[in-house]
Design a protein around this motif. Structure first.
Motif, short mmCIF file in Angstrom:
data_model
loop_
_atom_site.label_atom_id
_atom_site.label_comp_id
_atom_site.label_asym_id
_atom_site.label_seq_id
_atom_site.Cartn_x
_atom_site.Cartn_y
_atom_site.Cartn_z
N LYS A 48 0.85 -1.20 0.00
CA LYS A 48 0.00 0.00 0.00
C LYS A 48 0.88 1.25 0.00
CE LYS A 48 -4.23 1.85 0.64
NZ LYS A 48 -4.01 3.22 0.17
N ARG A 49 0.81 2.03 -1.05
CA ARG A 49 1.69 3.20 -1.18
C ARG A 49 0.94 4.43 -1.71
NH1 ARG A 49 2.37 -0.36 -5.27
NH2 ARG A 49 2.44 0.43 -7.40
N HIS A 50 -0.37 4.31 -1.84
CA HIS A 50 -1.18 5.41 -2.35
C HIS A 50 -2.25 5.78 -1.32
CE1 HIS A 50 0.44 3.60 -6.12
NE2 HIS A 50 0.59 4.88 -6.43
N PRO A 51 -2.90 6.92 -1.49
CA PRO A 51 -3.85 7.42 -0.48
C PRO A 51 -5.12 6.57 -0.34
CG PRO A 51 -3.13 9.18 -1.95
CD PRO A 51 -2.70 7.90 -2.57
N THR A 52 -5.72 6.72 0.84
CA THR A 52 -7.07 6.22 1.09
C THR A 52 -7.96 7.42 1.30
OG1 THR A 52 -6.27 4.18 2.10
CG2 THR A 52 -8.53 4.86 2.63
N VAL A 53 -8.97 7.57 0.47
CA VAL A 53 -9.87 8.73 0.50
C VAL A 53 -11.22 8.29 1.07
CG1 VAL A 53 -10.99 10.53 -0.87
CG2 VAL A 53 -8.70 9.71 -1.51
N GLY A 54 -11.66 8.95 2.13
CA GLY A 54 -12.91 8.58 2.78
C GLY A 54 -14.14 8.96 1.96
N ASN A 55 -15.29 8.84 2.59
CA ASN A 55 -16.56 9.17 1.93
C ASN A 55 -16.82 10.68 1.94
OD1 ASN A 55 -17.12 6.37 1.69
ND2 ASN A 55 -17.94 6.35 3.78
N LYS A 56 -17.46 11.16 0.88
CA LYS A 56 -17.92 12.56 0.78
C LYS A 56 -16.77 13.56 0.88
CE LYS A 56 -22.39 11.26 2.75
NZ LYS A 56 -23.36 11.45 3.85
N VAL A 57 -15.65 13.21 0.30
CA VAL A 57 -14.48 14.08 0.28
C VAL A 57 -14.48 14.90 -0.99
CG1 VAL A 57 -11.95 14.12 0.18
CG2 VAL A 57 -13.12 12.51 1.70
#
Length: 243
Positions: A115-124
């Motif tokens: 894992k080397r990239h972002p995690t983007v949450g909901n409603k961002v």
């Protein structure tokens, strides 16, 4: 499958007031095309058709100007507005109801195969040209200002701007809007300094008038002791309060 496509079209209608009809969205929205292409190449990727997945992904980039690695995970109702120049890396995870503007990069800063990239949450909401780099997390309901560079986690419900980004607005309730009038702490600090400078200029003018000394000479060190001996600083304080 058709329900999923219908849901993506409804997301465009909710987010873009320029969308007039379903036909227009299907024919004229490359952001939607990129999402639909990705549904296909992601299916190929997880079923171990890696080369085919990469081919479909590159075909999508050629047509839309949006590059999404087939290994990236996307939630529901992700809206890519305009989209040209968007790059999304392999291990990126994007939640539901996310809004991405043109030029956004969800990239990596490591040669690590994990894992080397972002995690983007909901409603961002991620503004135009923002760069979100590394294995970091953008919490639910947060906003990233246009042109920002994000190198660390952003808490849920906050707003971050700048290079590198800073939290400029604490937790807030989610609201569906396109507002990009985000606070700028650097500009606020500069304005405070300018206001203070203006007040000091007025104080110097008052000193010059009371001492009958040219303004330019007040900065002479030889005058400082005389000022402290002869001037009533209560007058200056009162003057500042009036201003």
């Amino acid at each position: 499958m058709f329900e999923s496509i219908k849901e993506e079209i409804e997301a465009v209608k909710m987010r873009d007031p320029a969308a007039r009809s379903t036909a227009e969205i299907l024919l004229c929205y490359p952001g939607l095309w990129a999402i639909l292409f990705h549904k296909l190449d992601y299916w190929l990727w997880i079923h171990n058709h890696k080369l085919s997945a990469r081919f479909v992904s590159n075909l999508s980039r050629f047509i839309t100007g949006i590059e999404i690695h087939p290994g990236a995970k996307f939630g529901k109702r992700v809206f890519i507005d305009h989209g040209m120049g968007i790059v999304v890396g392999e291990t990126t995870e994007v939640g539901d109801d996310v809004l991405l503007y043109q030029g956004v990069v969800l990239g990596g800063v490591s040669l690590n195969k994990g894992k080397r990239h972002p995690t983007v949450g909901n409603k961002v909401v991620i503004g135009s040209g923002a760069k979100v780099l590394g294995n970091i997390t953008l919490g639910d309901n947060c906003k990233i200002g246009a042109g920002s560079v994000v190198l660390s986690d952003v808490p849920s419900g906050t707003t971050a701007v700048g290079v590198p980004c800073r939290i400029v607005q604490e937790k807030k309730e989610y609201k569906l809007d396109l507002d990009h009038n985000l606070p700028d702490p650097v500009a606020a600090a500069i304005n405070t300094i300018l206001e203070r400078q203006d007040a000091m200029e007025k104080q110097i003018d008052l000193l010059s008038e009371k001492l009958d000394v040219p303004k330019e000479e007040l900065i002479d060190d030889s005058q400082i002791e005389e000022i402290f001996k002869n001037f009533n600083f209560e007058v200056l304080d009162n003057y500042s309060k009036k201003e």
